[in-house]
Design an enzyme around this catalytic site. Structure first.
Site, mmCIF file in Angstrom:
data_model
loop_
_atom_site.group_PDB
_atom_site.id
_atom_site.type_symbol
_atom_site.label_atom_id
_atom_site.label_comp_id
_atom_site.label_asym_id
_atom_site.label_seq_id
_atom_site.Cartn_x
_atom_site.Cartn_y
_atom_site.Cartn_z
ATOM 1 N N GLY A 87 -22.657 7.294 -1.642
ATOM 2 C CA GLY A 87 -22.840 6.874 -0.256
ATOM 3 C C GLY A 87 -22.664 7.980 0.764
ATOM 4 N N SER A 88 -21.466 8.549 0.832
ATOM 5 C CA SER A 88 -21.232 9.523 1.897
ATOM 6 C C SER A 88 -21.597 10.930 1.442
ATOM 7 C CB SER A 88 -19.771 9.471 2.338
ATOM 8 O OG SER A 88 -18.920 9.735 1.256
ATOM 9 N N HIS A 101 -19.638 -0.697 -5.807
ATOM 10 C CA HIS A 101 -18.907 0.471 -6.300
ATOM 11 C C HIS A 101 -17.430 0.131 -6.422
ATOM 12 C CE1 HIS A 101 -17.669 4.527 -7.021
ATOM 13 N NE2 HIS A 101 -16.851 4.497 -5.997
ATOM 14 N N ASN A 154 0.820 -1.198 0.000
ATOM 15 C CA ASN A 154 0.000 0.000 0.000
ATOM 16 C C ASN A 154 0.862 1.260 0.000
ATOM 17 O OD1 ASN A 154 -2.512 1.302 0.034
ATOM 18 N ND2 ASN A 154 -2.175 1.812 2.181
ATOM 19 N N HIS A 200 -13.226 14.489 -6.832
ATOM 20 C CA HIS A 200 -11.948 14.798 -6.190
ATOM 21 C C HIS A 200 -11.533 16.233 -6.418
ATOM 22 C CE1 HIS A 200 -12.136 10.439 -6.804
ATOM 23 N NE2 HIS A 200 -11.650 10.414 -5.589
ATOM 24 N N ASP A 230 -14.716 5.577 8.976
ATOM 25 C CA ASP A 230 -13.897 4.993 7.921
ATOM 26 C C ASP A 230 -14.631 3.754 7.428
ATOM 27 O OD1 ASP A 230 -10.701 4.413 7.136
ATOM 28 O OD2 ASP A 230 -11.881 2.593 7.437
ATOM 29 N N ARG A 280 1.418 10.767 4.263
ATOM 30 C CA ARG A 280 0.172 10.050 4.525
ATOM 31 C C ARG A 280 0.416 8.671 5.112
ATOM 32 N NH1 ARG A 280 -4.907 10.517 2.260
ATOM 33 N NH2 ARG A 280 -5.260 12.692 1.734
HETATM 34 C C1 LIG Z 1 -4.547 -4.398 -0.775
HETATM 35 O O1 LIG Z 1 -3.761 -5.491 -1.177
HETATM 36 C C2 LIG Z 1 -2.914 -5.256 -2.261
HETATM 37 C C3 LIG Z 1 -2.213 -6.525 -2.610
HETATM 38 O O2 LIG Z 1 -1.638 -7.151 -1.506
HETATM 39 C C4 LIG Z 1 -1.997 -4.098 -1.982
HETATM 40 O O3 LIG Z 1 -1.275 -3.780 -3.115
HETATM 41 C C5 LIG Z 1 -2.801 -2.902 -1.546
HETATM 42 O O4 LIG Z 1 -1.964 -1.834 -1.266
HETATM 43 C C6 LIG Z 1 -3.640 -3.275 -0.356
HETATM 44 N N1 LIG Z 1 -4.359 -2.117 0.115
HETATM 45 C C7 LIG Z 1 -4.187 -1.608 1.313
HETATM 46 C C8 LIG Z 1 -4.953 -0.365 1.636
HETATM 47 O O5 LIG Z 1 -3.428 -2.104 2.117
#
Ligand SMILES: *[C@@H]1O[C@H](CO)[C@@H](O)[C@H](O)[C@H]1NC(C)=O
Ligand SMILES: *[C@@H]1O[C@H](CO)[C@@H](O)[C@H](O)[C@H]1NC(C)=O
Ligand SMILES: *[C@@H]1O[C@H](CO)[C@@H](O)[C@H](O)[C@H]1NC(C)=O
Length: 803
Positions: free
Chosen positions: A476-477, A685, A153, A739, A533, A559
């Site tokens: 939704g929000s 969505h 992520n 956005h 969240d 972030r």
């Molecule tokens: C969800 O999983 C994928 C694959 O493992 C990853 O690339 C992605 O960043 C993950 N999302 C979060 C918010 O962790």
């Protein structure tokens, strides 16, 4: 990067004295005994600090509230404390240059002087101005693009290269950090993004021929690498680590050749230096393994042995080059679980038999920046659960404990405490819920589809809902005001009563419902004022989830996200959203959408169990959401949206694994709603529009209506349908970009709907914004939705008169 090392120099004098007094947090031995360095290595470490110190320093600097010197001071302090912590723990190979003011790939771009022209950089050492303009853009120049770092992520800044990009050595950060640590008495391993990975992660600059081969620049970047290496050697470095994680991807022969070419050309500058090639995030395919282990001039190879169990087999079956070091990544950098030390020690013993004594180094599977920072102050976690966890600071200690054990100095107390924690996790009733296990096991063998096909369902739903053509809705929000956040905070802190809280939320829902009625929207939402969240809200109400206070992980720049921890079998003790959704439905005669987060998204945005496959956890979550769906239906909610924002995000890195993933992910979604009546309309969505490659899986989800984020490119999305994909369900490609604060005109929206009508049948098209409205202001939302509804009405009239 500008650097100033006075702070660290000062600490040099304090440190040796204090280390005599400090006790390590794990064992109660004085640190002095750890002074003999064991063969231990850490690939990289989180930069943000245990309390996100770097985030706050960066944001304050960007806001003009503090100086560059203030930012440098905080950063230096963080680097020093990290190095000192690793040194105190006894780690032998401590990384440097893994700190970054924004992103390590951007740091490599700065090192190579590959600054895109629009930033007007004219040479010299790259300073904060140019660096942060590239990272964030400013009023006059847009930022560089950002994208996901492999399957994590974390998001990196994508280098933009052209055939005529000039590479010059323009940021001495790697060398300054090495020297900074050295001044503290700590000899580190400087970490550089390897030249091949750097190029493979780049993109051609705008305006450049798409076919331009990025690897053709290899010969141009290597001279800069040589300069950096020479300077590191001169500063005293004895090891350098090149991160080449692209080695775990599906590479072709030409791409693999680039590794041979790059490292053969660098070989002459490696003399007198040990070089480590580090890979992570998956196993290394056998061709890639062969390629790199045949390189000359390389002293060691690092592998992720947590996700790359196949590499383990490869090492055992194909052997390992004689006299080279194996950096064995057995401590998981991607998760928050304590290592099973006994099992790791077995693996290490096996490996030692292959590579030889003194050639095995215990390491982390990847940089620890993908896990949380420090468990020590997580006082709100249940003590038993806490004993099962290890964040970055604890993982450093684990790595070293394994290295010591391997060298014959096993810390028995530490190992037995770990074994006890592993045993308690295996047998704890908090983890296992027989009923859930049984229900999840019973899912096997059936694909859980609604009995009627989608076009017949849509007819049945239309009879009941009686919607106009091109129905309007939102995702939704609705805007979340300061007042709303205050109400939730005060309720959580027991400062206001439940009754006061419910009344405040009810009032807000009523406001949102009335507004949508005034705007004449067809399918309403309650606005989600009760939610913080979209994952945490559900996690807090499901069993099997735990939450940290400071378990932050960097997502990009300043972030961070704080993923919940799924530690046990997931179940839903009681309805989660029915109260609010039925309250909202009672306020209007329009259909009110129930709003849920889907199982794949809840799974993907959490730290997941490592004691069962991901899909099993996902099925459990799916069963919990299924109960919620059925309770909503029973309460009279006729339209239910189950968001799967992360479905595409979860795609595995390697193509060979994608089909299996898509299969269980899509199956999980279907489990949630396979039991509803034909007349209950299921929406979902998606937060992305480029799903050309997974469109068949999207169709296989069998939702009645899909709304899609589509802000950037109608074309990309519509091209899928133009190419003849058969699609019969409802679809709502976002007609404006939420956005941006910009308010789209009626004509503009009508124009976009018209373009969609050229490709999609009018009876399946929905009209909606492209995402939730949480981050917008009412002054933006009202006029934008007014124009959206007028555009839909305009088109309805045109369609009617065309008949
Ligand atoms: C969800 O999983 C994928 C694959 O493992 C990853 O690339 C992605 O960043 C993950 N999302 C979060 C918010 O962790
Ligand atoms: C934006 O960044 C560029 C490149 O660093 C710089 O030349 C320009 O002055 C900056 N503009 C503003 C408004 O800050
Ligand atoms: C933990 O809390 C103590 C006491 O407030 C503080 O001194 C220490 O710096 C904290 N450690 C971390 C890693 O946050």
């Amino acid at each position: 990067m500008p650097q100033n090392s006075s702070f660290c120099v000062l600490r040099t004098f304090l440190w040796p004295l204090s280390s005599l007094l400090v006790f390590s947090s794990y064992s109660s031995r004085p640190l002095l005994l750890h002074r003999r360095k064991m063969a231990s290595h850490v690939v990289g470490y989180p930069r943000m600090g245990p309390k996100r110190e770097l985030k706050f320093a960066l944001e304050s600097f960007w806001d003009g509230k503090s100086s560059a010197a203030d930012l440098q001071k905080v950063s230096q302090d963080l680097r020093c404390s990290i190095w000192k912590q690793m040194s105190d723990a006894g780690v032998k190979y401590i990384p440097s240059n893994t700190f970054s003011y924004y992103d390590q790939v951007l740091d490599a771009t700065a090192m190579l002087g590959a600054v895109p022209q629009r930033y007007g950089w004219s040479g010299g050492e790259i300073g904060f101005d140019t660096y942060f303009s590239m990272a964030r853009g400013n009023a006059s120049v847009p930022a560089m693009e950002m994208t996901k770092w492999f399957d994590t992520n974390y998001h990196y800044i994508v280098p933009e290269l052209a055939p005529d990009t000039k590479f010059t050595y323009a940021s001495h950060k790697a060398v300054s950090e090495y020297k900074e640590a050295k001044a503290l008495g700590i000899d580190t391993v400087p970490v550089l993004i390897g030249p091949v990975t750097y190029l493979l992660l780049s993109k051609p600059a705008k305006g450049v021929e798409k076919a331009f081969p990025l690897l053709s620049l290899l010969g141009n970047v290597l001279p800069v690498y040589k300069e950096v290496i020479a300077e590191l050697k001169a500063a005293g470095a004895s090891w350098v680590q090149f991160d080449e994680p692209t080695l775990v991807m599906d590479l072709d022969a030409h791409q693999l050749e680039a590794f041979t070419k790059a490292y053969s050309e660098l070989e002459s500058s490696f003399s007198g230096l040990n070089v480590l090639i580090e890979t992570y995030f998956a196993d290394v395919p056998s061709e890639a393994y062969k390629t790199i282990t045949s390189l000359n001039g390389i002293s060691g190879f690092g592998f992720d042995l947590v996700r790359g169990t196949k590499t383990l087999d490869l090492i055992k079956s194909s052997g390992f080059p004689i006299g080279k070091y194996l950096f064995a990544g057995v401590v998981d950098g991607r998760n928050i679980w304590a290592n099973d030390l006994a099992a790791s020690l077995n693996t290490l013993n096996d490996l030692e038999a292959v590579v030889g004594k003194d050639k095995l180094v215990v390491s982390t599977s990847c940089s620890l920046m993908h896990t949380a920072v420090d468990l020590v102050n997580e006082t709100k976690l249940d003590a038993e659960i806490k004993s099962w966890l290890a964040f970055a600071a604890q993982k450093v200690v684990e790595v070293n404990a394994l290295a010591k054990a391997l060298a014959g100095h096993k810390d028995e107390a530490f190992f037995s405490a770990n074994a006890a924690a592993q045993a308690s996790r295996k047998s704890s009733p908090r983890v296992t819920n027989q009923e859930v296990q049984k229900a999840a096991a019973a899912l096997k063998g059936s694909d859980h589809r609604r009995a009627t096909d989608v076009s017949a369902r849509l007819d049945a739903q239309q009879k009941k809902l009686n919607l106009p053509i091109l129905p309007t809705t939102t995702i939704g929000s609705f805007p979340q005001t300061m007042d709303l956040r205050r109400v939730r905070r005060e309720y959580k802190a027991n400062k206001i009563s439940e009754e006061e809280y419910v009344n405040a939320i009810k009032e807000e829902i009523n406001k949102v419902v009335k507004l949508q009625e005034e705007l004449d929207i067809d399918v309403l939402v309650h606005g989600e004022p009760e939610r913080n969240d979209m994952v945490e809200y559900f996690g807090e109400q499901l069993s099997g989830f735990a939450f940290t206070v400071n378990g932050w992980v960097q997502s990009y720049g300043s972030r961070c996200v704080k993923p919940p921890i799924i530690y046990g079998d997931v179940s839903r003790p009681r309805p989660m959203t029915v109260f609010w959704s039925s309250m909202a439905q009672s306020m209007t005669s329009h259909p009110m959408k129930g709003m849920l987060t889907g199982p794949v998204t809840i799974l993907n945005w959490s730290f997941v169990r490592n004691d069962q496959p991901r899909f099993e956890t996902c099925y459990q979550i799916a069963l919990a959401i299924k109960k919620e769906v059925e309770d909503l239906e029973a309460a009279g909610i006729q339209v239910i949206q189950i968001d799967e924002a992360a479905l595409r995000e979860g795609l595995p890195l390697r193509k060979s694994e994608q089909a299996f993933y898509l299969d269980w992910a899509v199956h999980s979604f279907r489990i949630t709603n396979c039991g509803v009546k034909d007349t209950t309309q299921i929406h979902t969505h998606m937060c992305y529009s480029n799903f050309n490659d997974i469109i068949h899986s999207i169709i296989d989800m069998d939702a009645d209506v899909i709304t899609i984020e589509n802000s950037r490119s109608d074309e990309k999305l519509l091209s899928v349908f133009r190419e003849g994909v058969k699609y019969g369900a409802g679809i709502g490609p976002g007609v404006y970009d939420i956005h941006s604060p910009r308010i789209p005109s009626t004509e503009e929206i009508a124009d976009r709907i018209n373009k969609m009508l050229a490709v999609l049948e009018s009876k399946i098209l929905w009209v909606n914004p492209d995402c939730g409205l949480k981050t917008r202001k009412y002054t933006e939302v009202k006029p934008a939705l007014t124009n959206m509804v007028s555009a839909a009405k305009l088109l309805r009239e045109q369609l009617a008169s065309a008949k």
